[in-house]
Write a protein that holds these residues in place. Structure first.
Motif, PDB file in Angstrom:
ATOM      1  N   GLY A   1       0.818  -1.209   0.000  1.00 32.63           N
ATOM      2  CA  GLY A   1       0.000   0.000   0.000  1.00 32.63           C
ATOM      3  C   GLY A   1       0.850   1.257   0.000  1.00 32.63           C
ATOM      4  N   ALA A   2       1.895   1.267   0.813  1.00 32.24           N
ATOM      5  CA  ALA A   2       2.797   2.421   0.862  1.00 32.24           C
ATOM      6  C   ALA A   2       3.520   2.594  -0.463  1.00 32.24           C
ATOM      7  N   GLU A   3       3.926   1.478  -1.054  1.00 29.28           N
ATOM      8  CA  GLU A   3       4.613   1.538  -2.348  1.00 29.28           C
ATOM      9  C   GLU A   3       3.681   2.081  -3.428  1.00 29.28           C
ATOM     10  N   LEU A   4       2.438   1.648  -3.407  1.00 28.98           N
ATOM     11  CA  LEU A   4       1.472   2.129  -4.391  1.00 28.98           C
ATOM     12  C   LEU A   4       1.209   3.618  -4.210  1.00 28.98           C
ATOM     13  N   GLU A   5       1.069   4.053  -2.979  1.00 30.44           N
ATOM     14  CA  GLU A   5       0.862   5.482  -2.724  1.00 30.44           C
ATOM     15  C   GLU A   5       2.019   6.306  -3.287  1.00 30.44           C
TER      16      GLU A   5
ATOM     17  N   ILE B   1      -6.240  11.348  -5.979  1.00 34.82           N
ATOM     18  CA  ILE B   1      -7.291  10.335  -6.085  1.00 34.82           C
ATOM     19  C   ILE B   1      -8.605  10.853  -5.486  1.00 34.82           C
ATOM     20  N   ASP B   2      -9.635  10.889  -6.335  1.00 37.60           N
ATOM     21  CA  ASP B   2     -10.974  11.293  -5.913  1.00 37.60           C
ATOM     22  C   ASP B   2     -11.871  10.097  -5.618  1.00 37.60           C
ATOM     23  N   VAL B   3     -11.605   8.988  -6.300  1.00 39.64           N
ATOM     24  CA  VAL B   3     -12.428   7.790  -6.170  1.00 39.64           C
ATOM     25  C   VAL B   3     -11.502   6.594  -5.927  1.00 39.64           C
ATOM     26  N   LEU B   4     -11.719   5.905  -4.831  1.00 34.28           N
ATOM     27  CA  LEU B   4     -10.930   4.715  -4.510  1.00 34.28           C
ATOM     28  C   LEU B   4     -11.842   3.503  -4.559  1.00 34.28           C
ATOM     29  N   VAL B   5     -11.524   2.553  -5.448  1.00 32.51           N
ATOM     30  CA  VAL B   5     -12.289   1.313  -5.541  1.00 32.51           C
ATOM     31  C   VAL B   5     -11.383   0.173  -5.088  1.00 32.51           C
ATOM     32  N   ASN B   6     -11.587  -0.267  -3.864  1.00 29.88           N
ATOM     33  CA  ASN B   6     -10.821  -1.387  -3.318  1.00 29.88           C
ATOM     34  C   ASN B   6     -11.511  -2.677  -3.739  1.00 29.88           C
TER      35      ASN B   6
ATOM     36  N   GLY C   1      -5.916  -6.154   4.995  1.00 29.14           N
ATOM     37  CA  GLY C   1      -4.808  -5.271   5.366  1.00 29.14           C
ATOM     38  C   GLY C   1      -4.554  -4.168   4.355  1.00 29.14           C
ATOM     39  N   THR C   2      -4.394  -4.534   3.098  1.00 26.80           N
ATOM     40  CA  THR C   2      -4.091  -3.537   2.080  1.00 26.80           C
ATOM     41  C   THR C   2      -5.296  -2.653   1.809  1.00 26.80           C
ATOM     42  N   LEU C   3      -6.490  -3.211   1.889  1.00 25.80           N
ATOM     43  CA  LEU C   3      -7.706  -2.412   1.715  1.00 25.80           C
ATOM     44  C   LEU C   3      -7.773  -1.297   2.751  1.00 25.80           C
ATOM     45  N   VAL C   4      -7.521  -1.622   4.002  1.00 29.75           N
ATOM     46  CA  VAL C   4      -7.538  -0.612   5.056  1.00 29.75           C
ATOM     47  C   VAL C   4      -6.391   0.383   4.854  1.00 29.75           C
ATOM     48  N   ASP C   5      -5.232  -0.139   4.489  1.00 31.38           N
ATOM     49  CA  ASP C   5      -4.058   0.714   4.292  1.00 31.38           C
ATOM     50  C   ASP C   5      -4.300   1.746   3.201  1.00 31.38           C
ATOM     51  N   LEU C   6      -4.828   1.303   2.058  1.00 35.38           N
ATOM     52  CA  LEU C   6      -5.072   2.240   0.961  1.00 35.38           C
ATOM     53  C   LEU C   6      -6.139   3.259   1.328  1.00 35.38           C
ATOM     54  N   THR C   7      -7.156   2.812   2.039  1.00 38.34           N
ATOM     55  CA  THR C   7      -8.187   3.747   2.481  1.00 38.34           C
ATOM     56  C   THR C   7      -7.589   4.808   3.396  1.00 38.34           C
ATOM     57  N   ALA C   8      -6.722   4.373   4.305  1.00 36.96           N
ATOM     58  CA  ALA C   8      -6.082   5.306   5.231  1.00 36.96           C
ATOM     59  C   ALA C   8      -5.170   6.292   4.509  1.00 36.96           C
ATOM     60  N   ARG C   9      -4.593   5.862   3.396  1.00 36.31           N
ATOM     61  CA  ARG C   9      -3.647   6.714   2.678  1.00 36.31           C
ATOM     62  C   ARG C   9      -4.333   7.735   1.769  1.00 36.31           C
ATOM     63  N   PHE C  10      -5.494   7.399   1.234  1.00 42.07           N
ATOM     64  CA  PHE C  10      -6.135   8.303   0.272  1.00 42.07           C
ATOM     65  C   PHE C  10      -7.348   9.044   0.828  1.00 42.07           C
TER      66      PHE C  10
ATOM     67  N   LYS D   1     -14.352 -10.880   4.365  1.00 39.80           N
ATOM     68  CA  LYS D   1     -15.400 -10.042   3.787  1.00 39.80           C
ATOM     69  C   LYS D   1     -16.331  -9.491   4.871  1.00 39.80           C
ATOM     70  N   ALA D   2     -16.519 -10.244   5.962  1.00 37.66           N
ATOM     71  CA  ALA D   2     -17.260  -9.708   7.101  1.00 37.66           C
ATOM     72  C   ALA D   2     -16.512  -8.516   7.692  1.00 37.66           C
ATOM     73  N   PHE D   3     -15.197  -8.613   7.733  1.00 38.09           N
ATOM     74  CA  PHE D   3     -14.374  -7.491   8.184  1.00 38.09           C
ATOM     75  C   PHE D   3     -14.566  -6.282   7.281  1.00 38.09           C
ATOM     76  N   VAL D   4     -14.507  -6.502   5.969  1.00 39.07           N
ATOM     77  CA  VAL D   4     -14.660  -5.397   5.015  1.00 39.07           C
ATOM     78  C   VAL D   4     -16.020  -4.727   5.187  1.00 39.07           C
ATOM     79  N   LEU D   5     -17.051  -5.520   5.353  1.00 33.28           N
ATOM     80  CA  LEU D   5     -18.392  -4.962   5.522  1.00 33.28           C
ATOM     81  C   LEU D   5     -18.480  -4.127   6.796  1.00 33.28           C
ATOM     82  N   SER D   6     -18.003  -4.674   7.898  1.00 34.08           N
ATOM     83  CA  SER D   6     -18.061  -3.954   9.175  1.00 34.08           C
ATOM     84  C   SER D   6     -17.233  -2.668   9.119  1.00 34.08           C
ATOM     85  N   PHE D   7     -16.025  -2.761   8.600  1.00 36.90           N
ATOM     86  CA  PHE D   7     -15.150  -1.594   8.481  1.00 36.90           C
ATOM     87  C   PHE D   7     -15.784  -0.504   7.626  1.00 36.90           C
ATOM     88  N   THR D   8     -16.349  -0.906   6.499  1.00 38.85           N
ATOM     89  CA  THR D   8     -16.892   0.075   5.566  1.00 38.85           C
ATOM     90  C   THR D   8     -18.133   0.751   6.114  1.00 38.85           C
TER      91      THR D   8
END
Length: 259
Positions: free
Chosen positions: A71-75, A85-90, A117-126, A160-167
């Motif tokens: 995630g850090a490397e991608l950022e 980035i205006d729209v993030l699609v994880n 992990g990376t989904l949360v990381d990218l969300t936190a970065r953008f 995916k339960a994690f992703v749903l709860s987090f989102t």
């Protein structure tokens, strides 16, 4: 929602739902940053989209987001491109099919890293920059597997339960900030997901990627944190509310068995 001249970063965009997001957002005038492991497919998609939509810019970044630190490397690469980035699609994700005891710790660690992990990381970065601009969209692709345990894909369902709860929590936190947050929950979809598992299951009632993305983009104009794609999937996803847990586990296991 107007996407014209916005910039969308889409992970897992070399095929399936991610590729369809790229196609539909390009049609709406969005510039794109496409991310996946398969650089050749990304380059082909970029060439196709820029020919059809000469007014947009499409960047391609090859990355394995199942690797810690990706995630850090991608950022950093996005920053080098000078893109905001205006729209993030994880969308990037993977699912292992079979009994947990037969799966390797390394494969499951990579699955958790990619799906959570990376989904949360990218969300936190953008997300912070979106908040400063008071404008942005975050779409996290969960699954109907998020609504109940999934014996036979135990770790996948849990991620995916994690992703749903987090989102959904993020949706509440972002209310009034100008940022739209959505958990997209597809059911079985005709993508390469099933090919990668090496098994044939959930063969009935699969949706197309276009149907799933149509549902997601339509839902962005509504005030709901979550959307399930397809009436059949809506019914199945809501079943957990009335079904006894023990019965639900047996039904879920049966649905996920190989043909």
């Amino acid at each position: 929602m107007d996407f014209n001249t916005s910039t969308a970063l889409i992970t897992g965009s070399s095929g399936g739902i991610g590729e369809e997001f790229a196609i539909q957002l390009a049609q709406r005038g969005a510039h794109l940053v496409l991310v996946a492991r398969r650089g050749d497919k990304l380059a082909k998609l970029r060439d196709t989209l820029t020919v059809k939509h000469p007014g947009i810019v499409v960047d391609v970044i090859t990355a394995d987001l199942a690797v810690p630190g990706s995630g850090a490397e991608l950022e950093g690469k996005v920053r080098e491109l000078g893109r905001s980035i205006d729209v993030l699609v994880n969308n990037a994700g993977v699912g292992l099919h079979g009994k947990f005891v037969l799966q390797t710790p390394e494969a499951n660690a990579a699955q958790i890293q990619l799906n959570c992990g990376t989904l949360v990381d990218l969300t936190a970065r953008f997300l912070p920059a979106m908040k400063e601009r008071r404008h942005g969209v975050v779409i996290n692709v969960a699954s109907t597997a998020a609504f109940q345990p999934t014996p036979g894909m135990a770790v996948y369902g849990a991620t995916k339960a994690f992703v749903l709860s987090f989102t959904e929590a993020l949706w509440q936190e972002c209310r009034g900030t100008g940022i739209t947050v959505l958990a997209l929950c597809p059911g079985a979809t005709e993508t390469e997901f099933f090919d990668r598992t090496g098994e044939e299951f959930l063969t009935d009632g699969r949706q197309t990627s276009q149907q799933v993305v149509d549902t997601a983009l339509a839902a962005l104009d509504k005030s709901s944190p979550t959307v399930v794609s397809g009436l059949r999937n809506v019914i199945l996803a809501s079943g957990y509310r009335v079904t006894p847990r023990k019965l639900m586990l047996a039904v879920s296991e049966r649905l996920l068995k190989s043909n």
